[in-house]
Design an enzyme around this catalytic site. Structure first.
Site, short mmCIF file in Angstrom:
data_model
loop_
_atom_site.label_atom_id
_atom_site.label_comp_id
_atom_site.label_asym_id
_atom_site.label_seq_id
_atom_site.Cartn_x
_atom_site.Cartn_y
_atom_site.Cartn_z
N LYS A 12 0.85 -1.20 0.00
CA LYS A 12 0.00 0.00 0.00
C LYS A 12 0.89 1.25 0.00
O LYS A 12 1.59 1.52 0.96
CB LYS A 12 -0.92 0.04 1.23
N GLU A 41 10.33 0.74 10.17
CA GLU A 41 11.30 1.82 9.91
C GLU A 41 10.56 3.12 10.22
O GLU A 41 9.70 3.53 9.46
CB GLU A 41 11.72 1.82 8.44
N CYS A 51 13.44 10.73 6.97
CA CYS A 51 13.39 10.14 8.31
C CYS A 51 14.71 10.31 9.05
O CYS A 51 14.74 10.51 10.25
CB CYS A 51 13.03 8.67 8.21
N GLU A 90 9.98 15.33 15.87
CA GLU A 90 10.35 15.31 14.47
C GLU A 90 9.49 16.34 13.72
O GLU A 90 8.27 16.30 13.80
CB GLU A 90 10.07 13.91 13.93
#
Ligand code: NDP
Length: 815
Positions: free
Chosen positions: A211, A285, A319, A416
């Site tokens: 997906k 991850e 990331c 983040e």
């Protein structure tokens, strides 16, 4: 004549104007737009009438709901296409197709699969320009990046894994495919993430349902066409587009054997909890807040370009972006000045413009997140630095941003931002740099800048992160693993370790539903019976921080033999005892810092000391179990042998130097996980304890052990061996008591980094569920039993693999 004079005059004027312009250009160094041609990408969209179906079983299939959503070009906000909204019914169809395709895909063998992977690599390479343009249109990332970084990495990934497919039956013959894999990817590197997921999965003989992220499905759909073009067997790759709900349906599907997810830590935790106890393999991850550490001897001009690559590459939507700049005090102001000057020269604009450095943010939603966090940074008192120029207004743009005067505890230093926003902090000593760098719940990457190689290699192992880049940043390659520590998730992509995510040991098929060692049951006697029988108090203490410790609650539990005779009493540990043990485990880094050889010496010594007390340990086993003396002696001998095995492996289970495509020496180094909880099997009281504890400490972990609940004395006797064998206090801590209650405390504990559990199915589920808060590494047996006496099941590198995590350290070479 007059005409000639006029023309001559005009010519001189024109000449002067040009000279002025050129002079101006030299002054400003400005240059015009250089747009990449999008015709081929538009043609691709038109060929689907700008309305895409799902790719299931090799065919374009209408979504069951008939619903779709729009995907836009973030540089212009223009509508690009409609994407189908896949729902549970569609996920069911796709999983069924993958399941059906699996046996044949396995059967065709390694070489045929290698050919398909090679064909995919070739075909993507041939269409790389189309892929690059489509990605830039859909995501907003600069064409220079998609053309020169994203797509070449994708191609490389398929080539590299074509090689692994070919080698599967020779290099990895102890392993087999996992089955049907559900893969969920984010929007920041759409095709790159797809390749990191699909290439290793199908190379190892699995079939997949993927997906893509709702914002960026287009290159995945173009990839589906490539699968058709190369004649990939139907059902091997299925692409179901949709939102988070579609992903959740994939996660929950009972026929999916593994979930591979890349995305936010928040969703990663949801998935960890949703799959708990299901037996599904999982790799996550997740996010990061990676430190970019600059020491005072670094080459500051290189550092500035490093900063550009660390936080302004892909608009900071990376990331592993070096989003926390940690600078040594003595050079901080100088560096900030240079960075501010560089920010001023960065060009922002339409992603298809070949002359820009920064493209568009993927969507208005993400732009708002960035703006809100920047506002919070200002409100919290940090100083905002942005260039004087303004962003274009037609798309979702955000300027490169530097925050100075940032407090380490402020929101922007901890959360983040996932945008082009750098937060800078200062440090004085090397120790402080490490402390600041590790002051985060994440652990994805770090970048270390110094001209002193000794310093760089001293700092790299101290940072809790899966990747350390020395004097470089954001470099990736298929041959090197990539993945996180702590809340940045677990599992690796790339390298040999990445393949392991899509394989399972063949030996797992030999595990049984029942204990494989036939032991008797301990029967509880009453307190009165016990005292009469013995006359003396034989309560064993626990073992914490290298000392025998009384339980916090002061309670003990009676342990009887199979015949109901009293064997002794064992301390009943509680929450507080576990906390003390975890604290003790954290207070000692002697063991972790020891060399493999040093640890091997201690392990041999342990084995030697156990051998001296062989009879005593065998008698204890006879006392607790219904084994004969010879069976018990065999268990002790096997335990001694097992310690030898790990002593032998302690200096041999080491790392690699990868052949990456850059001018780097890329070291893959196994590191300890940290503090691990070990919940021992109930059967094989000595061998089970040794088989679980010794590999964990072999890799340098400190452990908190919960031994067999019914037969704990082999473990408590063992601390006398530990005491006499130079194992540092705090390396092995033993807390006896109710197994599952204590295990739950360990699983919830935020300072425990990993947990192994050998016990009931329900217990395994608890471990996976409760470990999600701090994203512990878990290794559980899902209620299956190993035969601990069988070497193939009870020892070896599989244990060491689960007791370590690989850090990749990239060291550039060449001037
Ligand atoms: P999300 O976690 O929101 O989404 C990632 C993917 O998961 C998307 O496909 C999303 O679908 C889907 N999803 C959302 N909710 C669920 C659910 N409950 N169950 C299953 N799937 C779900 O992250 P973003 O897409 O916003 O990506 C940004 C994040 O990803 C950042 O935090 C970044 O750090 C992280 N990231 C990590 C990387 C790594 O390698 N460690 C690499 C790249 C990004 P949809 O988009 O349709 O909502």
């Amino acid at each position: 004549m007059l005409l000639v004079v006029i023309l001559h005059h005009l010519d001189i004027q024109w000449h002067n104007i040009n000279i002025m312009k050129i002079k101006e250009i030299y002054d400003t160094m400005a240059y015009g737009p250089a747009p990449e041609n999008a015709d081929e990408a538009i043609q691709f969209l038109e060929s689907h009438k700008r309305s895409f179906k799902l790719f299931i079983n090799g065919k374009w299939t209408a979504a069951s709901s008939g619903e779709s959503f729009k995907t836009i070009n973030p540089s212009t906000k223009e509508h690009l296409a409609n994407i189908s909204e896949g729902n549970e019914a569609d996920v069911n169809k796709a999983v069924a197709a993958a399941k059906k395709a699996l046996p044949e895909w396995v059967k065709i063998g390694a070489h045929q699969r290698a050919r398909y992977l090679y064909a995919l690599a070739r075909q993507i390479q041939k269409h790389s320009r189309l892929f690059a343009v489509l990605e830039s249109l859909d995501n907003g990332k600069p064409i220079r990046e998609t053309r020169d970084i994203d797509i070449p990495i994708v191609v490389r990934h398929f080539y590299h894994h074509a090689g692994w497919a070919q080698l599967r039956d020779t290099e990895l013959k102890e392993y087999k495919e996992v089955g049907v894999i559900g893969q969920i990817i984010p929007w920041n590197f759409p095709l790159m993430m797809l390749s990191w997921k699909i290439a290793p999965a199908i190379a190892m003989g699995n079939t997949i349902v993927l997906k893509p992220a709702e914002f960026t499905s287009l290159t995945a759909l173009l990839f589906a066409e490539i699968c058709q073009q190369i004649g990939l067997p139907n059902g091997v790759v299925n692409i179901v587009t949709g939102h988070g709900k579609t992903g959740a349906a994939l996660v929950d599907h009972k026929d999916v054997n593994k979930i591979a997810f890349t995305g936010s830590t928040e969703v990663g935790k949801i998935i960890r909890r949703a799959t708990a106890g299901s037996g599904k393999k999982l790799s996550l991850e997740l996010g990061g807040k990676s430190p970019f550490i600059v020491f005072e001897d670094a080459d500051l001009d290189s550092v500035v370009e490093g900063v550009v690559d660390a936080i302004w590459f892909n608009q900071g939507q990376v990331c592993c972006a070096g989003s926390r700049l940690l600078v040594q005090e003595s050079v901080a102001d100088k560096l900030y000045k240079k960075i501010r000057a560089r920010m001023e020269t960065l060009r922002i604009g339409n992603a298809l413009d070949k002359g820009i450095d920064i493209g568009a943010i993927v969507d208005s939603v993400q732009l708002k997140v960035i703006k809100d966090l920047v506002k919070l940074g200002v409100d919290e008192g940090s100083t905002l630095n942005q260039p004087s120029w303004k962003c274009p207004t037609e798309g979702y743009f955000y300027p490169p941003t530097l925050f100075t005067d940032v407090s380490p505890s402020s929101t922007i230093a901890q959360e983040e931002i996932f945008g082009p926003v750098l937060v800078a902090m200062r440090f004085r000593s090397h120790k402080e740099a490490v402390k600041l760098a590790n002051n985060t719940r994440y652990g994805l990457a770090c970048s270390i800048w110094t001209e002193n190689i000794n310093l760089a290699l001293d700092i790299a192992p101290q940072i809790k992160a899966g990747t350390a880049w020395i004097n470089c940043t954001n470099v990736f390659d298929a041959a090197a693993g990539f993945g996180g520590y702590r809340e940045s998730g677990f599992g690796r992509e790339g390298g040999r370790e990445g393949l392991m995510e899509y394989l399972k040991p063949r030996i797992n098929d030999a595990f049984s539903d029942k204990p494989q060692i036939n032991l008797g049951k301990a029967i509880k006697a009453t307190n009165g019976q016990m005292k009469q029988q013995t006359g003396i108090d034989r309560t064993t203490k626990m073992y914490i921080g290298g000392k025998q410790a009384r339980p916090d609650g002061g309670y003990s539990t009676i342990i009887n033999s199979i015949n109901g005779t009293y064997v002794g009493e064992v301390s009943k540990g509680n929450r507080k005892d576990i906390r003390n043990a975890v604290e003790a485990a954290h207070s000692c880094n002697k063991w972790e810092n020891n060399t493999g050889h040093g640890r091997a010496q201690v392990l041999y010594y342990l084995a030697e000391n156990l051998a001296i007390r062989r009879e005593e340990f065998a008698d204890r086993l006879v006392q607790m179990t219904n084994q004969t003396k010879s069976e018990a002696t065999k268990e002790v001998d096997l335990s001694i042998e097992r310690i030898y095995t790990y002593a032998a492996l302690a200096d041999k289970y080491d790392g690699k130097v990868h052949h990456t495509i850059h001018r780097n020496v890329t070291l893959a180094m196994p590191e300890s996980i940290g503090v691990m909880g070990i919940v021992c099997p109930d059967e094989a009281p000595l061998l089970g304890f040794i088989s679980a504890v010794i590999p964990a400490i072999t890799m340098g972990n400190n452990v908190v052990v919960i031994p067999s609940e019914k037969m704990p004395f082999s473990a408590t006797d063992f601390y006398q061996i530990l005491e006499t064998s130079d194992v540092p206090g705090g390396t092995v801590n033993i807390v006896t008591g109710h197994k599952n209650e204590l295990a739950q405390v360990l699983a919830k504990h935020d300072d425990v980094d990993g947990i192994w559990y050998f016990g009931s199915k329900e217990g395994c589920k608890d471990m996976e569920l409760l470990s999600a808060d701090n994203m512990k590494r878990t290794w559980v047996n899902y209620g299956k039993y190993r035969n601990w006496q069988d070497k193939a099941q009870g020892e070896g590198e599989e244990f060491l693999k689960h007791a370590s995590q690989i850090k990749n350290i990239w060291i550039p070479y060449g001037a």
